[in-house]
Design an enzyme around this catalytic site. Structure first.
Site, PDB file in Angstrom:
ATOM      1  N   ARG A  61       0.804  -1.229   0.000  1.00  0.00           N
ATOM      2  CA  ARG A  61       0.000   0.000   0.000  1.00  0.00           C
ATOM      3  C   ARG A  61       0.830   1.270   0.000  1.00  0.00           C
ATOM      4  NH1 ARG A  61      -2.571  -4.022   1.592  1.00  0.00           N
ATOM      5  NH2 ARG A  61      -0.585  -4.492   2.569  1.00  0.00           N
ATOM      6  N   THR A  62       1.787   1.353   0.900  1.00  0.00           N
ATOM      7  CA  THR A  62       2.455   2.644   1.096  1.00  0.00           C
ATOM      8  C   THR A  62       3.238   3.041  -0.147  1.00  0.00           C
ATOM      9  OG1 THR A  62       2.631   2.022   3.416  1.00  0.00           O
ATOM     10  CG2 THR A  62       3.884   3.948   2.708  1.00  0.00           C
ATOM     11  N   LYS A  91      26.404  -2.980  -0.666  1.00  0.00           N
ATOM     12  CA  LYS A  91      27.883  -2.918  -0.660  1.00  0.00           C
ATOM     13  C   LYS A  91      28.408  -2.197   0.572  1.00  0.00           C
ATOM     14  CE  LYS A  91      27.338  -1.856  -5.507  1.00  0.00           C
ATOM     15  NZ  LYS A  91      27.506  -0.701  -6.408  1.00  0.00           N
ATOM     16  N   ARG A 112      11.174   3.985   3.654  1.00  0.00           N
ATOM     17  CA  ARG A 112      10.796   2.944   4.620  1.00  0.00           C
ATOM     18  C   ARG A 112      12.053   2.171   4.992  1.00  0.00           C
ATOM     19  NH1 ARG A 112       5.761  -1.122   4.428  1.00  0.00           N
ATOM     20  NH2 ARG A 112       4.812   0.820   5.126  1.00  0.00           N
ATOM     21  N   HIS A 140       4.707   5.462  11.719  1.00  0.00           N
ATOM     22  CA  HIS A 140       4.248   5.417  10.327  1.00  0.00           C
ATOM     23  C   HIS A 140       3.252   6.572  10.195  1.00  0.00           C
ATOM     24  CE1 HIS A 140       3.170   4.041   6.454  1.00  0.00           C
ATOM     25  NE2 HIS A 140       2.872   2.784   6.700  1.00  0.00           N
TER      26      HIS A 140
HETATM   27  N1   CP Z   1      -0.267  -0.239   5.870  1.00  0.00           N
HETATM   28  C1   CP Z   1       0.948  -0.429   5.298  1.00  0.00           C
HETATM   29  O1   CP Z   1       1.963   0.206   5.666  1.00  0.00           O
HETATM   30  O2   CP Z   1       0.950  -1.369   4.322  1.00  0.00           O
HETATM   31  P1   CP Z   1       2.219  -1.780   3.451  1.00  0.00           P
HETATM   32  O3   CP Z   1       3.218  -2.425   4.396  1.00  0.00           O
HETATM   33  O4   CP Z   1       1.716  -2.722   2.414  1.00  0.00           O
HETATM   34  O5   CP Z   1       2.812  -0.524   2.863  1.00  0.00           O
END
Ligand code: CP
Length: 312
Positions: A61-62, A91, A112, A140
């Site tokens: 999703r993100t 590396k 991320r 998040h």
């Molecule tokens: N909700 C969420 O962060 O989903 P993903 O890990 O698929 O990005």
């Protein structure tokens, strides 16, 4: 990082505490506009802007919603979906050096990473805005923004909300960010329901105490279900247990939302989940109008379009 007096001061997006209520209101108003823009296929406002999605952990999703958001705004995207393997991190390049290099190429970086504090480290060396798309078990914040947008849309208000957060509260970055954001609203009551090993961490509980937010820690989901407007279910995150397989097995499957849960919930209450789900929400729930988790994921597109338009 400090609180932001208004949206104009947004630069790096590292933690949920950065957002104040007026900024959230403007962001959500903009997200509403983005729903209409996305329905028309998008605009071409950012054709000279490039966004990098730098993902060291898996995502559906993100990453896809950020990339779609940028494309629907007319911008361009470069991406690595497995930076640990396919960037020069493999590396031995440091995160800081990778960010310094990307600063020469792009206008905004969505990051991320598996380590708590990684987004803050990246922001310390970056002129381009860093958006924290999840830093390990830290935060998040953009998930919390879309969660709040969803609650406001589905329930109508955030003041007075009764919400149960269920599952992996100790390692769940989405519930941590959501608790911070909800603490800014009036008369919110939170019920934290988890196995003992996965209780909400003290830093969040201290924040709630300091801000006078009422909360209780519970183990009996069925007792709480009739009282709440939102059931926010989460996955028990096996990947965060390392070799503690016995601990995972002890926590997994304890709390499941199923047809019986729906019978206990209010007629207008909703079930949310940041997704992905495993078996903590039974498929039989999906057809109930109160199952809001797929609508929630779609809202991520609109909220991320709005956020990018603020930052760019
Ligand atoms: N909700 C969420 O962060 O989903 P993903 O890990 O698929 O990005």
């Amino acid at each position: 990082m400090g609180n932001l007096a208004n949206a104009a001061k947004l630069h790096h997006v590292i933690e949920a505490q950065q957002f104040d209520v007026p900024t959230l209101a403007r962001l959500f108003e903009q997200a509403g506009e983005m729903e209409k823009i996305a329905a028309r296929g998008g605009v071409n406002d950012y054709s000279n802007r490039v966004m990098a999605t730098l993902f060291y952990e898996p995502s559906t999703r993100t990453r896809f919603s950020f990339e779609t958001a940028m494309l629907r705004l007319g911008g361009r995207v470069i991406s690595t979906e497995n930076a640990a393997a396919f960037s020069s991190a493999a590396k031995g390049e440091t995160l800081e050096d990778t960010i310094r290099i990307l600063n020469g190429y792009v206008d905004v970086i969505v990051l991320r990473h598996s380590e708590v504090g990684s987004a803050r480290r990246a922001a310390a060396v970056s002129k381009a805005p860093i958006i924290n798309a999840g830093d390990g078990a830290g935060q998040h914040p953009t998930q919390a923004l879309l969660d709040l947008y969803t609650i406001r849309k589905e329930i109508g208000a955030l003041d007075g909300l009764r919400i149960a957060m269920v599952g992996d509260l100790a390692q769940g970055r989405t519930v941590r960010s959501l608790a911070y954001l909800l603490s800014k609203f009036k008369d919110v009551r939170m019920y934290f329901i988890s196995p003992d090993l996965l209780r909400m961490k003290e830093d969040i509980l201290d924040h709630l105490r300091e801000h006078g937010v009422r909360f209780t820690e519970e183990t009996d989901l069925e007792r709480v279900l009739p009282e709440v407007d939102v059931v926010y279910q989460t996955r028990i995150q096996k990947e965060r247990f390392g070799d503690r397989i016995a601990d995972y097995e002890q926590c997994h499957g304890v709390y499941v939302i199923n047809a019986g849960s729906l019978r206990l919930m209010k007629p207008r209450a909703i079930v949310m989940h940041p997704l992905p789900r495993l078996d903590e929400i039974a498929p039989e729930v999906d057809g109930d109008p109160r199952a809001a988790y797929f609508r929630q994921a779609l809202n991520g597109l609109y909220v991320r379009m709005a956020l990018l338009s603020f930052l760019l």
